[in-house]
Design a protein around this motif. Structure first.
Motif, PDB file in Angstrom:
ATOM      1  N   ILE A 131      16.833   5.472  -4.333  1.00 24.14           N
ATOM      2  CA  ILE A 131      15.991   6.203  -5.286  1.00 24.14           C
ATOM      3  C   ILE A 131      14.529   6.142  -4.842  1.00 24.14           C
ATOM      4  N   GLU A 132      14.099   4.983  -4.391  1.00 28.38           N
ATOM      5  CA  GLU A 132      12.734   4.832  -3.879  1.00 28.38           C
ATOM      6  C   GLU A 132      12.502   5.784  -2.701  1.00 28.38           C
ATOM      7  N   ALA A 133      13.486   5.897  -1.812  1.00 25.25           N
ATOM      8  CA  ALA A 133      13.356   6.786  -0.656  1.00 25.25           C
ATOM      9  C   ALA A 133      13.266   8.246  -1.091  1.00 25.25           C
ATOM     10  N   ARG A 134      14.076   8.629  -2.061  1.00 28.33           N
ATOM     11  CA  ARG A 134      14.004  10.004  -2.570  1.00 28.33           C
ATOM     12  C   ARG A 134      12.654  10.286  -3.209  1.00 28.33           C
ATOM     13  N   THR A 188       5.403  17.143  -1.485  1.00 25.31           N
ATOM     14  CA  THR A 188       4.649  17.917  -2.477  1.00 25.31           C
ATOM     15  C   THR A 188       3.182  17.543  -2.579  1.00 25.31           C
ATOM     16  N   GLY A 189       2.803  16.432  -1.952  1.00 30.22           N
ATOM     17  CA  GLY A 189       1.402  16.002  -2.036  1.00 30.22           C
ATOM     18  C   GLY A 189       1.043  15.342  -3.357  1.00 30.22           C
ATOM     19  N   ARG A 190       2.035  15.028  -4.138  1.00 32.46           N
ATOM     20  CA  ARG A 190       1.798  14.300  -5.389  1.00 32.46           C
ATOM     21  C   ARG A 190       2.141  12.837  -5.179  1.00 32.46           C
ATOM     22  N   THR A 191       1.780  12.008  -6.147  1.00 27.62           N
ATOM     23  CA  THR A 191       2.060  10.579  -6.025  1.00 27.62           C
ATOM     24  C   THR A 191       3.416  10.236  -6.632  1.00 27.62           C
ATOM     25  N   LYS A 192       3.958   9.121  -6.205  1.00 26.31           N
ATOM     26  CA  LYS A 192       5.195   8.630  -6.816  1.00 26.31           C
ATOM     27  C   LYS A 192       4.960   8.339  -8.295  1.00 26.31           C
ATOM     28  N   MET A 241      -0.039  -0.516 -17.982  1.00 25.75           N
ATOM     29  CA  MET A 241       0.407  -0.770 -16.627  1.00 25.75           C
ATOM     30  C   MET A 241       1.897  -1.054 -16.657  1.00 25.75           C
ATOM     31  N   LEU A 242       2.602  -0.487 -15.727  1.00 22.60           N
ATOM     32  CA  LEU A 242       4.042  -0.654 -15.651  1.00 22.60           C
ATOM     33  C   LEU A 242       4.436  -0.807 -14.192  1.00 22.60           C
ATOM     34  N   ALA A 243       5.244  -1.775 -13.917  1.00 25.00           N
ATOM     35  CA  ALA A 243       5.778  -1.959 -12.567  1.00 25.00           C
ATOM     36  C   ALA A 243       7.293  -1.952 -12.679  1.00 25.00           C
ATOM     37  N   ILE A 244       7.943  -1.151 -11.852  1.00 20.07           N
ATOM     38  CA  ILE A 244       9.397  -1.086 -11.897  1.00 20.07           C
ATOM     39  C   ILE A 244       9.977  -1.245 -10.496  1.00 20.07           C
ATOM     40  N   ARG A 245      11.161  -1.816 -10.452  1.00 21.83           N
ATOM     41  CA  ARG A 245      11.893  -1.928  -9.189  1.00 21.83           C
ATOM     42  C   ARG A 245      12.976  -0.859  -9.211  1.00 21.83           C
ATOM     43  N   LEU A 246      13.059  -0.115  -8.132  1.00 28.20           N
ATOM     44  CA  LEU A 246      14.059   0.929  -8.012  1.00 28.20           C
ATOM     45  C   LEU A 246      15.013   0.602  -6.876  1.00 28.20           C
ATOM     46  N   PRO A 247      16.246   1.069  -6.963  1.00 24.91           N
ATOM     47  CA  PRO A 247      17.141   0.923  -5.821  1.00 24.91           C
ATOM     48  C   PRO A 247      16.534   1.629  -4.600  1.00 24.91           C
ATOM     49  N   GLU A 248      16.854   1.128  -3.418  1.00 24.79           N
ATOM     50  CA  GLU A 248      16.241   1.651  -2.197  1.00 24.79           C
ATOM     51  C   GLU A 248      16.448   3.154  -2.028  1.00 24.79           C
TER      52      GLU A 248
END
Length: 70
Positions: free
Chosen positions: A10-13, A21-25, A1-8
């Motif tokens: 990058i998260e939006a992209r 694309t119908g895929r998951t982040k 399990m991995l949890a990461i924080r991304l800049p807003e």
């Protein structure tokens, strides 16, 4: 399990890509990590070896150690 924080941004992209694309982040995060992990390992191992040099072996040393008559 991995949890990461991304800049807003990058998260939006990432969110937009997943939606288009119908895929998951998670899928794209996994793909990004897998595609760069080998290069990152090589770079950090090389840097570590430069900072902490160990004994260097010549071809002659290795041949003598193994009793190879090459």
């Amino acid at each position: 399990m991995l949890a990461i924080r991304l800049p807003e941004d990058i998260e939006a992209r990432l969110t937009a890509l997943a939606a288009k694309t119908g895929r998951t982040k998670t899928f794209y995060a996994r793909e990004a990590i897998l595609s760069h992990l080998d290069d990152m390992e090589d770079a950090y191992l090389a840097l570590n070896r430069l900072e902490n040099p160990s004994k260097r072996w010549t071809l002659d040393d290795m041949e003598q150690e193994r009793d190879l008559d090459c």
